[in-house]
Design an enzyme around this catalytic site. Structure first.
Site: not given
Ligand code: MN
Ligand code: MN
Length: 397
Positions: A104, A109, A113, A152, A175
């Site tokens: 990922r 953002h 999270e 991240h 997401e």
């Molecule tokens: Mn994330």
């Protein structure tokens, strides 16, 4: 208008509450119209609500099982945000799988999270707002937490990759609307990149087209090598970004199951969200309670459960939950959860609050003058003294 209580009492006196013969009940409530038997069978409480249910509440059941997957060569992701599940104001949920080596991509953002690993192993990297970095491996039962804006990445590890659920501390967060590293570089003029990084513009001639999002790569080497590669003594984060929730000592454990908690008291970085991992044996129940400080967002991991939510009005609505489902209970609404299956039930509850907090109905009634409680309920004081006084969380004790 006859009150619900009077009606129930009259019905009970007439022997009409339970048991109603299955054949009689089926005849009275049979669905003659078009219906989907496979779906209907999963919701016995919606098909035939308990006689104590009253009124209605906004739907508090949702599921990842029919959420469209965004599939790539490195894994997949699907989500249930407030757009899909209007009651979920405070938390948006994402369910993701990464193959072994699946990445990922580096991103950040606006929401914080909190994630829980349900299967496999994953490597995380993160940079904090003071330039301190971390790379860690997480396993089934572990959490990670990234504060809003901390960039991240995630990568599935061998042999089987990993699956996890991510909670954003904003029901509207998506997401599929995050800020990816590749996107920013692709949409910055090469001469600006050259000036920014001090290298020739040609260095950026082969940036990936489109949005890689989750891409397949070779599984990373040993964690020690990655740690070594980023290690700088003055860049050590003061507290871990990960927490082994499933193996932390339970807050309470009884013969019926256990409740484990992670919040800013034991998982210091997690200062906007708290998590509770609840395990219930067959027939066991998470006792009647409510949460004074936050809504409860639930991810149902395994087993079959039934939850009744009680709200002002009065309203009391019962719904069924199974693996991959999502539940939601508004702050201060009373609720209990019963394991109605033949296997162990487990769910993760997430709260947008720095601390886990709950109020137990039994705790309240046993720490209020017994004569006062007895007058409310028409119950002998001696019976009230038999109620659990020590907040078992999972019952019977
Ligand atoms: Mn994330
Ligand atoms: Mn709860």
């Amino acid at each position: 208008m006859i009150s619900r209580r009077v009606m129930l009492r009259a019905a009970a006196a007439a022997g009409a509450i339970l048991p109603v013969p299955a054949t009689a009940r089926a005849a009275g409530t049979a669905d003659q119209g078009p219906h989907n038997e496979d779906i209907a069978r999963q919701f016995p409480a919606a098909q035939s609500p308990p006689p104590t249910d009253v009124g209605s509440l906004p739907q508090f059941w949702a599921t990842f099982n029919n959420a469209p997957r965004r599939v790539t060569d490195g894994g997949w992701a699907r989500q249930d945000t407030k757009a899909d599940f209007p009651v979920s104001d405070t938390i948006a949920g994402v369910n993701m799988r990464l193959n072994s080596g699946g990445v990922r991509e580096l991103h950040w953002h606006r929401a914080s999270e909190l994630a829980y690993v349900t299967n496999g192993n994953c490597r995380i990297t993160v940079l904090d707002d003071q330039g301190r970095t971390d790379v860690s491996d997480v396993k089934t039962g572990d959490l990670w937490y990234f504060p809003a804006g901390f960039p991240h990445s995630l990568q599935g590890l061998g042999p089987g990759g990993c699956e996890f659920v991510i909670c954003f501390d904003n029901g509207g967060a998506s997401e599929f609307d995050t800020l990816p590293v590749t996107g920013w570089l692709a949409h910055t003029p090469p001469d600006i990149l050259a000036t920014n990084f001090g290298v020739p513009a040609a260095t950026f001639a082969h940036l990936p087209a489109g949005d890689p999002y989750i891409f397949q790569a070779r599984p990373p080497g040993p964690l020690s090598a990655d740690m070594e590669a980023i290690s700088e003594p003055e860049r050590q984060p003061p507290q871990p970004f990960t927490f082994a929730l499933a193996s932390t000592p339970p807050l309470r454990e009884t013969r019926s199951g256990a409740v484990r908690i992670a919040d800013s008291r034991n998982f210091k970085i997690s200062n906007t969200m708290a998590a509770s991992l609840v395990t219930l044996r067959p027939g066991a129940m998470r006792e009647l309670h409510w949460h004074p400080n936050a809504d409860e967002w639930q991810y149902w991991i395994r087993g079959r459960g039934q939850m009744t939510v009680f709200s002002g009005g009065p309203q009391a609505v019962t719904q069924n939950f199974g693996p991959g489902d999502i539940g939601y209970v508004k702050q201060n609404d009373g609720h209990y959860i019963k394991n109605v299956g033949s296997d162990e039930l487990q769910f993760l509850a997430v709260f947008r609050a720095p601390r886990y907090a709950d109020v137990s109905l039994s705790d309240w009634l046993t720490h209020t003058p017994p004569a006062l409680v007895a007058k409310h309920l028409n119950i002998d004081e001696a019976e009230i003294r038999r109620f659990p006084r020590d907040k078992p969380l999972v019952v019977p004790q």
